[in-house]
Write an enzyme that holds these catalytic residues in place. Sequence first.
Site, PDB file in Angstrom:
ATOM      1  N   THR A 140      -6.200   3.520   4.172  1.00  0.00           N
ATOM      2  CA  THR A 140      -7.549   3.630   4.761  1.00  0.00           C
ATOM      3  C   THR A 140      -7.512   4.220   6.159  1.00  0.00           C
ATOM      4  O   THR A 140      -8.367   5.030   6.519  1.00  0.00           O
ATOM      5  CB  THR A 140      -8.199   2.226   4.838  1.00  0.00           C
ATOM      6  OG1 THR A 140      -8.419   1.779   3.513  1.00  0.00           O
ATOM      7  CG2 THR A 140      -9.504   2.244   5.583  1.00  0.00           C
ATOM      8  N   THR A 199      -3.428  -1.031   3.439  1.00  0.00           N
ATOM      9  CA  THR A 199      -3.255  -2.485   3.575  1.00  0.00           C
ATOM     10  C   THR A 199      -3.019  -3.186   2.232  1.00  0.00           C
ATOM     11  O   THR A 199      -2.442  -4.264   2.201  1.00  0.00           O
ATOM     12  CB  THR A 199      -4.498  -3.130   4.232  1.00  0.00           C
ATOM     13  OG1 THR A 199      -5.652  -2.853   3.434  1.00  0.00           O
ATOM     14  CG2 THR A 199      -4.699  -2.620   5.646  1.00  0.00           C
ATOM     15  N   ASP A 200      -3.457  -2.558   1.138  1.00  0.00           N
ATOM     16  CA  ASP A 200      -3.446  -3.283  -0.139  1.00  0.00           C
ATOM     17  C   ASP A 200      -2.052  -3.730  -0.573  1.00  0.00           C
ATOM     18  O   ASP A 200      -1.882  -4.825  -1.090  1.00  0.00           O
ATOM     19  CB  ASP A 200      -4.092  -2.434  -1.242  1.00  0.00           C
ATOM     20  CG  ASP A 200      -5.584  -2.238  -1.010  1.00  0.00           C
ATOM     21  OD1 ASP A 200      -6.138  -2.961  -0.149  1.00  0.00           O
ATOM     22  OD2 ASP A 200      -6.197  -1.379  -1.659  1.00  0.00           O
ATOM     23  N   SER A 235      -2.431   2.908  -0.956  1.00  0.00           N
ATOM     24  CA  SER A 235      -1.226   2.102  -1.190  1.00  0.00           C
ATOM     25  C   SER A 235      -1.219   1.437  -2.562  1.00  0.00           C
ATOM     26  O   SER A 235      -0.186   0.916  -2.990  1.00  0.00           O
ATOM     27  CB  SER A 235      -1.018   1.076  -0.079  1.00  0.00           C
ATOM     28  OG  SER A 235      -1.926   0.013  -0.182  1.00  0.00           O
TER      29      SER A 235
END
Length: 340
Positions: free
Chosen positions: A14, A87-88, A56
């Site tokens: 992101t 971040t995932d 990710s």
Amino acid sequence: MEKKRILLIGTGGTIASEMGDNGLAPELTSGQLLRYVPGISGICEIECIQLFSLDSTNIRPEHWLRIAKAIQERYGQYDGFVVSHGTDTMAYTAAGLSYLIQNSLKPIVFTGAQKPIGYETTDSKQNLRDAFLVAASDMSGVMLVFNGKIIMGTRARKTHSKSFEAFSSINYPIVGMVQDGRLIPYIRAESDAPTRFYETLDSKVALLKLAPGIECGVLEYLLGCSSALVIESFGVGGLPVYETGSFYETVKRGLDAGKTVVLTTQVENEGSDLSVYHVGNRIKRNLPILEAYDMTTEAVIAKLMWILGQTADRAKVAELFYTPIACDILYHRKWPSSLL
Ligand code: ASP
């Protein structure tokens, strides 16, 4: 004092995303990200590389190896590394890197954001600045820096899907904070062991989260197509005893076929203790399964990939699994040697 030299490694996420017709997708390179935070050049000298530009969700063990290799090849040229990442799955990659690069004296810092760097309201700039501050410090090892928190790479978990406070440190304190541009380290790694790089992983590690009423055949299937199976069971841990099929016998058959089985809990905090209840005690006492105790599931999966990339020997696998690496496990009971 001479400025530290830091390498920024871009991988997507992101933080680097822009809005297109089908939603957000990573477009910006690490060099373009840096232009949004010009002040960072006051902290350190920065060079950039872009390894890939992925959400990710698509990042997997082969990408962990590429990140590790990129760092290994340039390890002597820089004082620290920042990896910008979605971040995932950042907690998985940070755990993976914690096993692929062990006892790093230099900081290797993962960061990202919940909102793209081009948005008016974004956490990207603060997270990047904080990450560089940590990468240019005398902290060491693989860490994740997010919303002011510094978390060990083996202890991070994404616990909020939208808010800026996205990550928590599970069963271990945060190792420091960055507050208003000031770094406050709480815990420093104490090891004089040499830095070690690894280049192989066995990615055939499956994860099964038990649900009430789950069929035993699911277990059988997953054991059949993986080298190791992590079972996220309930509470402190155990396997169901249903009339419809024996989980115990299925796990036993998998173990007999040379598979590694780890039991853990789907409860976020405080870890497993299989010995407590009959549903866990029997399997722990009689079968050579491993138990995660206070490790995160992300770290368990990455650790198994790293271990099985080196050995399939059951006793060696158990020994390595229970050997603390980068603060990943605090507590465990000895594996009964009679099961070896
Ligand atoms: N889907 C994004 C990713 O993981 C989410 C983020 O970066 O926050 O790449």
